[in-house]
Design a protein around this motif. Structure first.
Motif: not given
Length: 624
Positions: A276-300
């Motif tokens: 989301p665009d709002s994540y441009a204003e968020k710190d790395f901890k909030e970014h980490f939390e955003f992806w923590e439970a997400k299913d992401v591609p294997d290369s990631w």
């Protein structure tokens, strides 16, 4: 009349109060601990090589190679004393090479898909090990690199290495993967052009063909190799690193590499959740939390694991190759994971599209990007004589919101050497440009090894052409070798001009890493002086940098032939911001010998009588 007298007295009292408050303001600024960073990019296999043969396409035995051990205590002490805070050891991850290391269990690489005799550092073959060329004992290459990291840390410098997420070598093969790590492509469904969790893109029903060599070129020049047969078996063929979808890439494609799939379909659509665009204003901890439970591609996951492995190994940060070719969401995922492990990790990315800068900084959580297309290109034009200094303040104003994140440089492995004829031909022409590059903003500064002694890159190494020190072949770097001086690292063979140039870099860089003002405020005064100072023109650039207890005036003359005798001016706005209350102040020059100059204030305008010699710069500090 009484009202007029009262108003005048009030103004005097306010002025005295402003001056009296200077000491309290100074105390506030002293808590600032951040200083500018200076990165020394060194091509690791070239640094300690004292062999001067420089045969085109020469073998490792003919032309020699530097080793990790060459960065001994003397070498690291001299690098540190140059004013360096971070060393970017370029070419460390194990990339495809031609030298035979089969006795150490390393498979040979096919010269038909290797660039140059020594190979491209950006065709990584094994991300969990290091280039065997760099070790005295290839069996112990990881131990030797760990020892180098430890030595670098003992000399109070941080270590950066490359990660190249967009592509890997065509013959990727991990020999020392940690437990549970599976190589790129092992689990791919090669019957499909694209599948989200495939690591590569495929061309089903095809076979890879090596490029048609152009202009009489062959992979190893006049040197032959039993594997050089115009063939490389890859069935089905994969997309090439730069995105070519042809089974036979062009000679100018990145034919030695294959492109990594990050869950981007061939039509460009994404098979992962967008940030989301709002994540441009968020710190790395909030970014980490955003992806923590997400299913992401294997290369990631594979590249995240690579980065975390090297952090655990002792590396302090990374330079990310061609970052803009990889989705910004991946960078959010990767960099937030890095920062969760080491919040001080230094993350530098190669991004050339200015329209993407803010996304990769704010959403991608990059610390720094190359300031190439804006500042570097502008300064290069000025140095070459067909650009005006007027453009620099415009560039800086456009970068105002992200200026700290735009790393400045005049050389790196991709760019022409300053002293090469195709750039400007004389290393000293870079002096004013280097002052500006290093003092214009709060961003880090980077220099490339040999830049400080005027390396011109005139050698015909084999693959590629002169003007850039070859990253593909075994090579000696002549000016730099004179500084190495048979591994005494004392500059004993340098010419007087080369010694003077290195002394200039040393003075400048050491000043930048100690100055508080260079992490403070900036204001251009260039256009004011163009309008109000007789004789001042577009070959001069000026600006001021300050915090409350350190005020600097920076003036650079880019003209290689003309001197300027001028009564330089500080505008009223700066006099008031700096709370300069006396009629006269001493100015001390910081770059050379500490010569004193005088600032006279008349009618709230500062006046400084100066003679600017060709290519001369002043960094003048107001002494209070």
């Amino acid at each position: 009349m009484k009202k007029t007298i009262w108003t005048s007295l009030s103004l005097i009292i306010l002025l005295i109060a402003a001056c009296a408050n200077e000491d309290s303001n100074k105390n506030e600024v002293k808590i600032m601990k951040k200083k500018k960073a200076v990165v020394y990019q060194v091509f690791t296999r070239l640094f300690g090589n004292t062999n001067t043969t420089n045969k085109p396409w020469g073998t490792i035995e003919e032309n020699g190679v530097g080793k990790f051990k060459d960065f001994d205590s003397n070498a690291l002490t001299e690098i540190k004393n140059l004013g360096i805070t971070h060393i970017w050891y370029t070419g460390v991850p194990h990339h495809a090479v031609i030298t035979d290391y089969t006795e150490f269990g390393i498979s040979n690489d096919d010269p038909d898909v290797v660039k140059g005799r020594a190979g491209s550092p950006y065709a990584v073959k094994d991300y969990y090990n290091v280039n065997p060329d760099l070790a005295v004992d290839p069996d112990k290459r990881l131990e030797e690199f760990k020892a180098l990291i430890d030595r670098t840390h003992r000399h109070s410098m941080k270590v950066l290495i490359d990660i190249v997420p967009n592509h890997v070598a065509r013959n990727y093969e991990g020999l020392t993967n940690p437990k549970g790590i599976v190589d790129f492509g092992v689990d791919d469904d090669t019957s499909l052009e694209y599948k989200r969790d495939n690591n590569f893109y495929y061309i089903p029903g095809s076979e890879f063909k090596v490029p048609n060599w152009e202009n009489g070129y062959s992979p190893l020049g006049d040197n032959t190799n039993t594997l050089e047969d115009n063939m490389f078996i890859e069935v089905p063929a994969k997309w090439t690193g730069n995105g070519s979808r042809l089974p036979q890439p062009n000679f100018n494609d990145w034919y030695e590499t294959v492109k990594i799939n990050y869950g981007v379909r061939p039509d460009g659509s994404k098979e992962f959740e967008e940030l989301p665009d709002s994540y441009a204003e968020k710190d790395f901890k909030e970014h980490f939390e955003f992806w923590e439970a997400k299913d992401v591609p294997d290369s990631w996951k594979k590249f995240r694991d690579i980065a975390l492995y090297w952090l655990d190994f002792g590396v302090d940060g990374f330079r990310f190759d061609m970052a803009e070719m990889v989705p910004v969401e991946f960078w959010s995922f990767m960099n937030s994971a890095i920062k969760m492990k080491n919040s001080e990790a230094f993350l530098l990315a190669e991004v050339y599209n200015p329209q993407l800068y803010r996304d990769y900084i704010q959403k991608g959580k990059m610390d720094y990007l190359y300031d190439k297309v804006e500042l570097y290109d502008s300064i290069k034009h000025i140095m070459q004589g067909h650009g005006w200094t007027d453009h620099i303040p415009v560039v800086q104003k456009g970068m105002q919101d992200i200026e700290h994140h735009m790393l400045h440089f005049l050389e790196n492995h991709d760019e022409q050497r300053i002293a090469s004829p195709d750039f400007v031909g004389k290393a000293e022409i870079a002096k004013p440009a280097m002052v500006v590059s290093a003092t214009l903003s709060t961003s880090p500064t980077m220099i490339y090894f040999g830049q400080e002694v005027g390396e011109p890159a005139q050698e015909n190494a084999g693959f590629g052409s002169p003007t850039r020190t070859s990253i593909f072949d075994y090579l000696g770097v002549p000016n730099h070798q004179r500084w190495v001086n048979n591994k005494k690292f004392d500059g004993g063979q340098l010419t007087d001009d080369e010694k003077d140039l290195r002394d200039f870099y040393k003075r400048l860089l050491n000043f930048t890493i100690t100055s508080d003002a260079l992490m403070g405020e900036y204001q251009e005064i260039h256009f004011y002086n163009k309008e109000h100072t007789e004789g001042y023109d577009h070959r001069i650039l000026s600006y001021v940098r300050w915090v409350d207890d350190e005020k600097l005036v920076v003036i650079s003359n880019f003209d290689a032939e003309k001197s300027y005798d001028i009564e330089f001016k500080l505008p009223t706005e700066i006099i008031k911001k700096w709370r300069l209350c006396r009629n006269t102040y001493k100015l001390q020059e910081q770059l050379y010998d500490g010569t004193d100059y005088e600032l006279n204030i008349e009618n709230e305008v500062g006046l400084i009588n100066l003679r600017l010699r060709p290519l001369e710069s002043f960094i003048l500090q107001v002494m209070e």
